[in-house]
Design an enzyme around this catalytic site. Structure first.
Site, mmCIF file in Angstrom:
data_model
loop_
_atom_site.group_PDB
_atom_site.id
_atom_site.type_symbol
_atom_site.label_atom_id
_atom_site.label_comp_id
_atom_site.label_asym_id
_atom_site.label_seq_id
_atom_site.Cartn_x
_atom_site.Cartn_y
_atom_site.Cartn_z
ATOM 1 C CE LYS A 82 30.286 -11.492 -1.176
ATOM 2 N NZ LYS A 82 30.702 -10.099 -1.070
ATOM 3 C CE LYS A 106 35.598 -12.044 -11.330
ATOM 4 N NZ LYS A 106 36.502 -11.211 -10.575
ATOM 5 C CE LYS A 118 33.992 -4.971 -8.697
ATOM 6 N NZ LYS A 118 34.711 -6.223 -8.459
ATOM 7 C CB THR A 202 42.020 -12.301 -5.292
ATOM 8 O OG1 THR A 202 40.785 -11.852 -4.753
ATOM 9 C CG2 THR A 202 42.018 -12.093 -6.797
ATOM 10 C CG ASN A 233 43.971 -8.071 -1.972
ATOM 11 O OD1 ASN A 233 43.665 -9.004 -2.692
ATOM 12 N ND2 ASN A 233 43.831 -8.135 -0.664
HETATM 13 P P1 NAD Z 1 44.700 -2.844 -5.286
HETATM 14 O O1 NAD Z 1 44.117 -1.505 -5.213
HETATM 15 O O2 NAD Z 1 45.057 -3.522 -4.019
HETATM 16 O O3 NAD Z 1 46.037 -2.796 -6.200
HETATM 17 C C1 NAD Z 1 46.029 -2.313 -7.512
HETATM 18 C C2 NAD Z 1 47.450 -2.325 -8.045
HETATM 19 O O4 NAD Z 1 47.415 -1.931 -9.419
HETATM 20 C C3 NAD Z 1 48.365 -1.322 -7.318
HETATM 21 O O5 NAD Z 1 49.683 -1.832 -7.259
HETATM 22 C C4 NAD Z 1 48.322 -0.107 -8.253
HETATM 23 O O6 NAD Z 1 49.471 0.727 -8.142
HETATM 24 C C5 NAD Z 1 48.268 -0.796 -9.614
HETATM 25 N N1 NAD Z 1 47.696 0.055 -10.647
HETATM 26 C C6 NAD Z 1 46.651 0.926 -10.552
HETATM 27 N N2 NAD Z 1 46.456 1.547 -11.735
HETATM 28 C C7 NAD Z 1 47.392 1.035 -12.589
HETATM 29 C C8 NAD Z 1 47.707 1.264 -13.952
HETATM 30 N N3 NAD Z 1 47.022 2.145 -14.686
HETATM 31 N N4 NAD Z 1 48.733 0.556 -14.510
HETATM 32 C C9 NAD Z 1 49.439 -0.339 -13.776
HETATM 33 N N5 NAD Z 1 49.185 -0.581 -12.481
HETATM 34 C C10 NAD Z 1 48.182 0.092 -11.905
HETATM 35 O O7 NAD Z 1 43.684 -3.718 -6.163
HETATM 36 P P2 NAD Z 1 43.493 -5.297 -6.157
HETATM 37 O O8 NAD Z 1 42.417 -5.619 -5.174
HETATM 38 O O9 NAD Z 1 44.809 -5.974 -6.094
HETATM 39 O O10 NAD Z 1 42.831 -5.488 -7.609
HETATM 40 C C11 NAD Z 1 43.635 -5.608 -8.771
HETATM 41 C C12 NAD Z 1 42.795 -6.252 -9.866
HETATM 42 O O11 NAD Z 1 42.317 -7.515 -9.396
HETATM 43 C C13 NAD Z 1 41.544 -5.443 -10.256
HETATM 44 O O12 NAD Z 1 41.280 -5.614 -11.621
HETATM 45 C C14 NAD Z 1 40.462 -6.089 -9.420
HETATM 46 O O13 NAD Z 1 39.174 -5.875 -9.966
HETATM 47 C C15 NAD Z 1 40.908 -7.534 -9.503
HETATM 48 N N6 NAD Z 1 40.332 -8.353 -8.443
HETATM 49 C C16 NAD Z 1 40.576 -8.097 -7.136
HETATM 50 C C17 NAD Z 1 39.973 -8.904 -6.169
HETATM 51 C C18 NAD Z 1 40.232 -8.707 -4.700
HETATM 52 O O14 NAD Z 1 39.697 -9.507 -3.923
HETATM 53 N N7 NAD Z 1 41.036 -7.768 -4.291
HETATM 54 C C19 NAD Z 1 39.129 -9.951 -6.552
HETATM 55 C C20 NAD Z 1 38.925 -10.194 -7.916
HETATM 56 C C21 NAD Z 1 39.530 -9.378 -8.859
#
Ligand code: NAD
Length: 426
Positions: A82, A106, A118, A202, A233
């Protein structure tokens, strides 16, 4: 022409930013500390299955563009794999592999009946139309359909993917399978079998970890100065939750720049103005860089964007006393060591961001049973799971006298190692 060889110091630095290598290093140490033989590491150091696909998409100008996509399945001894699908120009095979290992960890930490998976597609969704994104999402599902499914491998959202993309993917899979199959993917819109609380899960999980971490440091969330890197997000919901619980969010950023106000930013206004990719700073002229943002004077720092943001180059300049990693892989191993020596409490990614996969699991359970829970039920269950996960990692760190990252890996790796052993694989 033969390219110049990079100098040795540059190679070493690149190695340190190699997220797969650093993940393997900690997995190996964790297994050694738990007393497992070498073959367990040999099995777990790479995904058991890795698929690379080429996805043709007809673009709006009628040209055909071919995209590269990946799906990694780390270990399915415990149950189906997953994990999310990332749409990003910087996606690489190594990154997807590392992300699948983190998903296994996790699932182990919060005790879900899954292994890690992934996916990723090399693309820039910010430059693509809605129609092109739909074509890409459906093409990806067609390309990987043989190895995924509700009892094999269940995708979900990640960076730059959202409920709409999950809906297209679910629809494509249901067409291939010839029946409605909501349990194929999680993070769907509620009307298609999504779970209440999934979109903010998250961030909720990170908030619960922050609540537990401040208790350990005899601090309080109310009045704490918080900096969040990333306003997507994870970052945006987190900013809202912390702001609503009385914390002062003094810094946020996106891929382009950061915003800073020592008196606290107007989070509701920023949430209202952000676009669907988590971009908001383009509307302002008085911005700071992401580098400056990470070094701001604050109490709690939350990297919630991308990998390798806190390195040995800036770890000494971090002012926060608690770092909670909402992003996957934001801190290198050298930086982890420096932060731990400096007495900074670092709640690692494989624990802090496990709220997303936990509520994805709840969504899958609800799809399988066809009975749906209220938001309160989801939140209550998530709270129990995260508090238990946090304390098992914190206690392992205390009793084993190791840093929180190693403790989390030790807690996370055990279940899949045991399951692989019982199955007679090793
Ligand atoms: P998202 O696409 O919704 O948002 C990403 C954010 O990071 C945006 O604001 C973007 O502008 C910014 N960003 C992108 N590249 C960047 C950079 N080089 N420097 C600074 N900011 C940058 O993504 P998300 O879902 O919020 O995920 C963010 C992190 O959280 C990732 O590492 C993801 O793997 C992790 N994560 C997300 C989830 C989930 O359910 N969405 C779950 C576990 C982990």
């Amino acid at each position: 022409m033969v390219a110049d060889k990079a100098p040795d110091s540059q190679n070493k630095y690149n190695d340190k930013l190699d997220v797969l290598k650093s993940t393997q290093t900690v997995v190996q140490i964790a297994l050694e500390k738990l007393g497992y033989p070498e073959e367990v590491f040999e099995l777990l150091k790479e995904p058991i299955r890795m698929m690379t696909v080429r996805i043709p998409v007809r673009m709006d100008d009628d040209s055909i563009k071919i995209f590269t996509g990946y799906r990694a399945q780390h270990n399915d001894a415990v149950g189906p794999t997953k994990g999310g699908v990332r749409f990003h120009p910087a996606v690489t095979e190594k990154e997807v592999k590392a992300l699948s290992i983190w998903m296994s960890l996790k699932a182990g930490i919060v005790d879900l009946p899954y292994g890690g998976g992934k996916g990723g597609i090399v693309c820039d969704p910010r430059e693509m139309s809605f129609r092109e994104l739909e074509g890409l999402s459906r093409g990806y599902v067609r390309a990987i359909s043989q190895i995924v499914g509700p009892t094999k491998d269940i995708p979900a959202p990640d960076v730059f993917t959202n409920p709409q993309i999950m809906a297209w993917m679910m629809d494509e899979y249901s067409r291939i399978d010839e029946f409605n199959n909501p349990g194929f993917i999680t993070g769907k819109p509620i009307v298609l079998g999504g779970s209440h609380g999934r979109e903010s899960a998250t961030a909720k999980g990170v908030t619960i970890c922050i609540d537990e971490a401040v208790k350990k440091k005899n601090m309080e969330v109310k009045g704490a100065r918080v900096v969040i890197q990333g306003f997507g997000n994870a970052g945006s919901f987190l900013a809202k939750f912390l702001h609503d619980s009385g914390a002062k969010v003094i810094g946020i950023s996106d891929a382009y720049a950061g915003l800073h106000d020592p008196d606290g930013l107007d989070i509701d206004y920023l949430l209202d103005r952000r676009d669907s990719f988590g971009t908001v700073t383009k509307l302002f002229s008085n911005t700071i860089t992401n580098k400056e943002l990470l070094e701001l004077d604050c109490d709690i720092l939350v990297p919630a964007a991308v990998e390798n943001q806190i390195t040995e180059e800036n770890a000494y300049n971090i002012k926060a006393s608690i770092i909670v990693e909402a992003a996957n892989g934001p801190t290198t191993l050298d930086a982890t060591k420096i932060l731990s020596e400096r007495g900074i409490l670092l709640v690692p990614d494989v624990l802090a961001s496990a709220g997303g996969v936990t509520v994805s699991y709840f969504e899958w359970v609800q799809n399988n049973q066809g009975y749906y829970w209220s938001e309160e039920e989801v939140e209550e269950k998530l709270h129990k799971v995260m508090v238990k996960g946090f304390n098992s990692v914190y206690n392992a760190a205390e009793t084993r006298r190791v840093d929180m990252r190693l403790a989390a890996y030790m807690v996370g790796v055990r279940k899949m190692a045991e399951a692989s052993r019982f199955r007679g694989w090793i």
